[in-house]
Design an enzyme around this catalytic site. Sequence first.
Site, PDB file in Angstrom:
ATOM      1  N   ARG C  55      31.675  29.092 -11.201  1.00  0.00           N
ATOM      2  CA  ARG C  55      31.567  30.320 -11.858  1.00  0.00           C
ATOM      3  C   ARG C  55      30.792  31.396 -11.267  1.00  0.00           C
ATOM      4  O   ARG C  55      31.178  32.406 -10.867  1.00  0.00           O
ATOM      5  CB  ARG C  55      31.122  30.121 -13.219  1.00  0.00           C
ATOM      6  CG  ARG C  55      31.356  31.184 -14.479  1.00  0.00           C
ATOM      7  CD  ARG C  55      31.115  30.521 -15.527  1.00  0.00           C
ATOM      8  NE  ARG C  55      31.324  29.097 -15.881  1.00  0.00           N
ATOM      9  CZ  ARG C  55      32.638  28.825 -16.420  1.00  0.00           C
ATOM     10  NH1 ARG C  55      33.341  29.850 -16.406  1.00  0.00           N
ATOM     11  NH2 ARG C  55      32.909  27.645 -16.569  1.00  0.00           N
ATOM     12  N   THR C  56      29.484  31.148 -11.001  1.00  0.00           N
ATOM     13  CA  THR C  56      28.338  32.132 -10.671  1.00  0.00           C
ATOM     14  C   THR C  56      28.883  32.553  -9.078  1.00  0.00           C
ATOM     15  O   THR C  56      28.944  33.723  -8.789  1.00  0.00           O
ATOM     16  CB  THR C  56      27.089  31.580 -10.638  1.00  0.00           C
ATOM     17  OG1 THR C  56      26.767  31.310 -11.870  1.00  0.00           O
ATOM     18  CG2 THR C  56      26.086  32.658 -10.120  1.00  0.00           C
ATOM     19  N   LYS C  84      19.300  17.477   7.245  1.00  0.00           N
ATOM     20  CA  LYS C  84      18.607  17.144   8.488  1.00  0.00           C
ATOM     21  C   LYS C  84      17.229  17.262   8.477  1.00  0.00           C
ATOM     22  O   LYS C  84      16.178  17.202   9.142  1.00  0.00           O
ATOM     23  CB  LYS C  84      19.195  17.759   9.611  1.00  0.00           C
ATOM     24  CG  LYS C  84      20.667  17.598   9.727  1.00  0.00           C
ATOM     25  CD  LYS C  84      20.981  18.354  10.921  1.00  0.00           C
ATOM     26  CE  LYS C  84      22.391  18.425  11.166  1.00  0.00           C
ATOM     27  NZ  LYS C  84      22.975  19.219  12.194  1.00  0.00           N
ATOM     28  N   ARG C 105      21.227  30.202  -5.152  1.00  0.00           N
ATOM     29  CA  ARG C 105      21.364  28.978  -5.948  1.00  0.00           C
ATOM     30  C   ARG C 105      20.691  28.051  -5.319  1.00  0.00           C
ATOM     31  O   ARG C 105      20.910  27.235  -4.354  1.00  0.00           O
ATOM     32  CB  ARG C 105      22.885  28.748  -6.440  1.00  0.00           C
ATOM     33  CG  ARG C 105      22.823  27.530  -7.514  1.00  0.00           C
ATOM     34  CD  ARG C 105      22.647  28.284  -8.787  1.00  0.00           C
ATOM     35  NE  ARG C 105      23.238  27.377  -9.678  1.00  0.00           N
ATOM     36  CZ  ARG C 105      23.333  27.654 -10.945  1.00  0.00           C
ATOM     37  NH1 ARG C 105      23.539  28.910 -11.378  1.00  0.00           N
ATOM     38  NH2 ARG C 105      23.910  26.821 -11.789  1.00  0.00           N
ATOM     39  N   HIS C 133      17.701  33.022 -13.775  1.00  0.00           N
ATOM     40  CA  HIS C 133      19.283  33.435 -13.325  1.00  0.00           C
ATOM     41  C   HIS C 133      19.301  35.012 -13.891  1.00  0.00           C
ATOM     42  O   HIS C 133      20.068  35.011 -14.879  1.00  0.00           O
ATOM     43  CB  HIS C 133      20.148  32.587 -14.075  1.00  0.00           C
ATOM     44  CG  HIS C 133      21.494  32.493 -13.527  1.00  0.00           C
ATOM     45  ND1 HIS C 133      21.885  33.406 -12.533  1.00  0.00           N
ATOM     46  CD2 HIS C 133      22.456  31.885 -13.813  1.00  0.00           C
ATOM     47  CE1 HIS C 133      23.045  33.209 -12.277  1.00  0.00           C
ATOM     48  NE2 HIS C 133      23.497  32.342 -12.928  1.00  0.00           N
TER      49      HIS C 133
END
Lengths: 301, 301, 301
Positions: C55-56, C84, C105, C133
């Site tokens: 969604r974001t 890695k 994110r 957020h």
Amino acid sequence: MTLAGRSLTRIADLSDEEIRSILDRASEYAAAPRDRMDELRGRIVAAAFFEPSTRTRLSFETAAHRLGARVIGFADGGSTSSVKGESLEDTTRVLAGYGDLLVLRHPEQGAAARAAAVSDVPVVNAGDGAGEHPTQTLLDLYTMRDNLGDLEGVRVAVMGDLRYGRTVHSLVPALHRLGADVVAVPAPGLGLPDDVAGHGGGVDEVPLGEAAASCDVLYVTRVQRERMSRQESAGGSGHLVVDGDLLRRSGSRAIVMHPLPRVDEISVDVDSLPSAKYFEQARNAVPVRMSVLSHILGASP
Amino acid sequence: MTLAGRSLTRIADLSDEEIRSILDRASEYAAAPRDRMDELRGRIVAAAFFEPSTRTRLSFETAAHRLGARVIGFADGGSTSSVKGESLEDTTRVLAGYGDLLVLRHPEQGAAARAAAVSDVPVVNAGDGAGEHPTQTLLDLYTMRDNLGDLEGVRVAVMGDLRYGRTVHSLVPALHRLGADVVAVPAPGLGLPDDVAGHGGGVDEVPLGEAAASCDVLYVTRVQRERMSRQESAGGSGHLVVDGDLLRRSGSRAIVMHPLPRVDEISVDVDSLPSAKYFEQARNAVPVRMSVLSHILGASP
Amino acid sequence: MTLAGRSLTRIADLSDEEIRSILDRASEYAAAPRDRMDELRGRIVAAAFFEPSTRTRLSFETAAHRLGARVIGFADGGSTSSVKGESLEDTTRVLAGYGDLLVLRHPEQGAAARAAAVSDVPVVNAGDGAGEHPTQTLLDLYTMRDNLGDLEGVRVAVMGDLRYGRTVHSLVPALHRLGADVVAVPAPGLGLPDDVAGHGGGVDEVPLGEAAASCDVLYVTRVQRERMSRQESAGGSGHLVVDGDLLRRSGSRAIVMHPLPRVDEISVDVDSLPSAKYFEQARNAVPVRMSVLSHILGASP
């Protein structure tokens, strides 16, 4: 009477005239694919693939880009909110708030219709489990028409897994509607379901050699190994293979098609023959999907 | 005599003049990266990454976008038709029907050449297993030239895993072709293969301190732990580390490069030194890959 | 005094005036979302999602596309160089060499601030673990203001998992700053942390029926089952559900919001009521994120 703003979940939703309109415009796009970058400028296509299908997804995305649209989406349902328990209906409503059209691939039959019922924007079914995949049917019809002209009276053999293959289930009724004759060359135990076989003028089963000799199109599909009987899988006696030798022996004049991916049901020695049309068929996905997007998004509903 | 329409699978496919042309145009792009949105408008780059490589993929995509092209593709082979048994050749033919150029990353050596052999559109190798990664070599050469001028007589030390590191295997011959001298500072047991070491004027092994004191470039590479001997891994005695202390003690005037990602073979205290060029090197991926795309797609073949 | 070129990692970084400027411009975009394709033409937004959030991610990408920008990125950290062993700082520096703005994110609290500290381009926090957020808060404020007008004196009930829900922790202080009153309807054992509850005028706990009867907004959040006590999970006695019956019985005039995805804490019978605003709220993500991108990228720093 217009496709503008409408969802496309089943091939049966389209009139014969609408099918012809889609194929006609696809021909124009195929002739000049790069002149269309302003046609859907500013529109956003949301590609929601709840199961992977690289070929279908990338050809839809290519079609959108060639018309100047932008693309958002996901390639695999594993990282979506559905894993947190969100319903398909909720996810659809959210995506319909972002994009101007939703291309939906989903493992469950009926998913496209469920999404279309709650979506504020048109939904194009890109395959819903054992259900339909209408733009695959359209690109198959396009490829036949592009090679053979009008489909009235054309003779098509469908081969391989006819029981579970979604592609064939949508294609056979569409061919009947457009006046083509269809015969079946099923893998052992994988014949057409009765409702598809009994459609239109009916579908006779014929041996492979006879189909190759008498048909205009050999439409080959992949048999998923897990669906074959143990003997078939082990002995391979019933495994249908189209190869150069078969085409020569039977004097075949058929074009050879396949929705891909193939495994070994068409021998690679066919690839270089003029009758091999499966890569051309794959390429036709772009102008046909351009035409579908253009019909639905091009004019305001 | 022109790159237009050609595939790029190995650095050896390029003439010295072509290498210089690519680096020259990259300089122009680096100077004004945002003025090029019409150059490849309407073109589609297909990025087919059969194994993940975020850095390479995103810099190719950025390069395509900065030239106005559109991008389709996948970031990981796990969800492609190849898991259904499709050959690389078939997947390539299908993708070549969608995009105007194919950027291919694949775990198998030789994959790019196999794809180029059947593709209707140019293929750019973005790394094929132990094979090549020619645009990495080009951006390495670009970074050296941008900092040091002409590479004739420049002295470069390659460090770390020289046995398995694909990057170094392509870089060393290219440096020799352009007149640079190369020395090696291998991690224990991970020296250059004979065919690479014996190339051009040969490659001498030197201690780290001497390399730092005498070279213009320290080209550091990551040693994958699983390739080090148990003693090395445990004791760390042979683990090569470039840090500020080394550079000061040796009076080094070398620039420090690394194809990234690094783990700990360059100490973070080097990051703030003027000689640290590895993030600049990473950034140079964009103009160099813009230049490659432009040379191949810009003029019709 | 301007957002141009600045990172946005916490809602507290924004002045009241800046919040209002973002919401005002979002209103303009919502009114005419398709006229903006030249605003960020030639800019590239890098969406780096180290954990999935469809969604974001898709609403940020839609916002970028609607402004004419291009998008690169990844949807899941599993295939990036961080596996890695690369540090977040190194990955950030590399991505900042490709894109003009980084949307990040990350599962770890503080990740956005760490990235902003080393990035050459602005970083927008799209959720950092238990941290913030901020654009979610902005779209929540936008939705309230769009429905209720000025937020001074508006009464908001926050419901559900108030202990762990990041959304609520950022929203409550922002509501207090803009003059709203906040009450809490926590799921059992999942009340607001003291630092959030004690903020501004304080937050009283009230029963669900009273909140429904007296508030202008019911802001519902999902309770993650693993955070409920065994009795709660088994008996369900304390599970809060907003349904049509509750709203009718209490004579509620509140709008109902939810950051989505919902599971069953809002009954589907609410979806068709005029007070249901959660899908509108989801849609508002696009103009609000357009406004954020535009404020940061639109004018040169």
